[in-house]
Design an enzyme around this catalytic site. Structure first.
Site, PDB file in Angstrom:
ATOM      1  N   GLY A  54       0.788  -1.223   0.000  1.00  0.00           N
ATOM      2  CA  GLY A  54       0.000   0.000   0.000  1.00  0.00           C
ATOM      3  C   GLY A  54       0.818   1.269   0.000  1.00  0.00           C
ATOM      4  O   GLY A  54       0.280   2.374   0.107  1.00  0.00           O
ATOM      5  N   TYR A 153     -23.672   7.243 -25.336  1.00  0.00           N
ATOM      6  CA  TYR A 153     -22.241   6.996 -25.178  1.00  0.00           C
ATOM      7  C   TYR A 153     -21.438   7.738 -26.248  1.00  0.00           C
ATOM      8  O   TYR A 153     -20.460   8.434 -25.933  1.00  0.00           O
ATOM      9  CB  TYR A 153     -21.987   5.492 -25.269  1.00  0.00           C
ATOM     10  CG  TYR A 153     -20.558   5.060 -25.106  1.00  0.00           C
ATOM     11  CD1 TYR A 153     -19.986   4.932 -23.838  1.00  0.00           C
ATOM     12  CD2 TYR A 153     -19.759   4.763 -26.212  1.00  0.00           C
ATOM     13  CE1 TYR A 153     -18.669   4.525 -23.676  1.00  0.00           C
ATOM     14  CE2 TYR A 153     -18.449   4.344 -26.071  1.00  0.00           C
ATOM     15  CZ  TYR A 153     -17.907   4.229 -24.795  1.00  0.00           C
ATOM     16  OH  TYR A 153     -16.603   3.831 -24.647  1.00  0.00           O
ATOM     17  N   ALA A 155     -22.330  10.309 -28.100  1.00  0.00           N
ATOM     18  CA  ALA A 155     -22.454  11.761 -27.939  1.00  0.00           C
ATOM     19  C   ALA A 155     -21.534  12.265 -26.837  1.00  0.00           C
ATOM     20  O   ALA A 155     -20.858  13.294 -26.977  1.00  0.00           O
ATOM     21  CB  ALA A 155     -23.905  12.128 -27.629  1.00  0.00           C
TER      22      ALA A 155
END
Length: 246
Positions: A54, A153, A155
């Site tokens: 991490g 999508y 557009a």
């Protein structure tokens, strides 16, 4: 090979097929990665596979259509890494419905995720950018040529292309902004399409195959690198020749 050591990437939609390859590529090149996705559990599990410690990878939930989520997620960049070097917007919503069958809520959701979400994230990232930072917005071949039963999508992706050009003008010379328009890439999103029309689509593709997620990720990395230091306001097509445009 590019060296992104000490640089930080912010990636939306990070649990998708192309996005995972982008994250892996940038991580392998040394970058810190802040990964966001609507699927919090999925993106957190993916982050652990990249960096079990991490130390260099942080994952969090982000609904692209929610501006407050953009505020919260980008605040983590400042808190953890200080500044932002690379922003890649890849969150998207791809569904099939013809315009005559769309209600207003369906249309609004598609635009909210695929267009508004790009604005929310880019706008809120501006104060965090380091000198020489880069944005790459993931668009689509559909944003150039349209797409049957995917008008919301296509557009939105067409608008992302125009937005990217405008942003490139506004943020220069401190930040470069480019777009990548993938074609048919071997991801779960396109496998249904390939089941229905795959033979015909491959016949129309000069390279005669699907692209790989790694081939998209490498182009994104190039656009973020110093090798592309004089490239801004451009769209790179990665589609094997299925759609050829200058």
């Amino acid at each position: 090979m590019f060296d992104f050591a000490g640089k930080t990437l912010f990636l939306t939609g990070a649990n998708g097929g192309i996005s995972r390859a982008v994250a892996q590529t940038f991580f392998d090149l040394g970058a810190n990665c802040v990964l966001t996705d609507l699927d919090a559990a999925g993106v957190e599990a993916f982050a652990r596979t990249l960096d079990p410690s991490g130390a260099r990878v942080l994952a969090t939930r982000q609904d692209a259509a929610d501006p407050q989520d953009a505020d919260r997620a980008l605040a983590l960049v400042k808190e953890r890494f200080g500044v932002l070097d690379f922003l890649v917007t890849s969150a998207g919503l791809y569904r099939a419905r013809q315009v005559a069958e769309m209600d207003d809520a369906y249309w609004r959701q598609g635009i909210a995720v695929n267009l508004d979400g790009v604005f929310y994230t880019c706008r809120r990232a501006i104060p965090l950018f380091a000198e020489g930072a880069a944005i790459v917005n993931l668009a689509s071949m559909a944003g150039h040529r349209g797409s049957f039963a995917h008008a919301d999508y296509s557009a939105a992706k067409g608008a992302v292309l125009s937005f990217s050009r405008s942003l490139a003008i506004e943020l220069a010379p401190r930040v470069r902004v480019n777009a990548v328009s993938p074609g048919l890439i071997d991801t779960p999103m396109v496998r249904g399409l390939m089941d229905a029309k795959g033979a015909a689509l491959l016949e129309q593709t000069p390279m005669k195959r699907l692209g790989t997620v790694e081939e998209i990720a490498r182009v994104v990395a190039f656009l973020c690198s110093d090798w592309a230091s004089f490239v801004t306001g451009e769209t790179v097509h990665v589609n094997g020749g299925l759609y050829i445009a200058s």
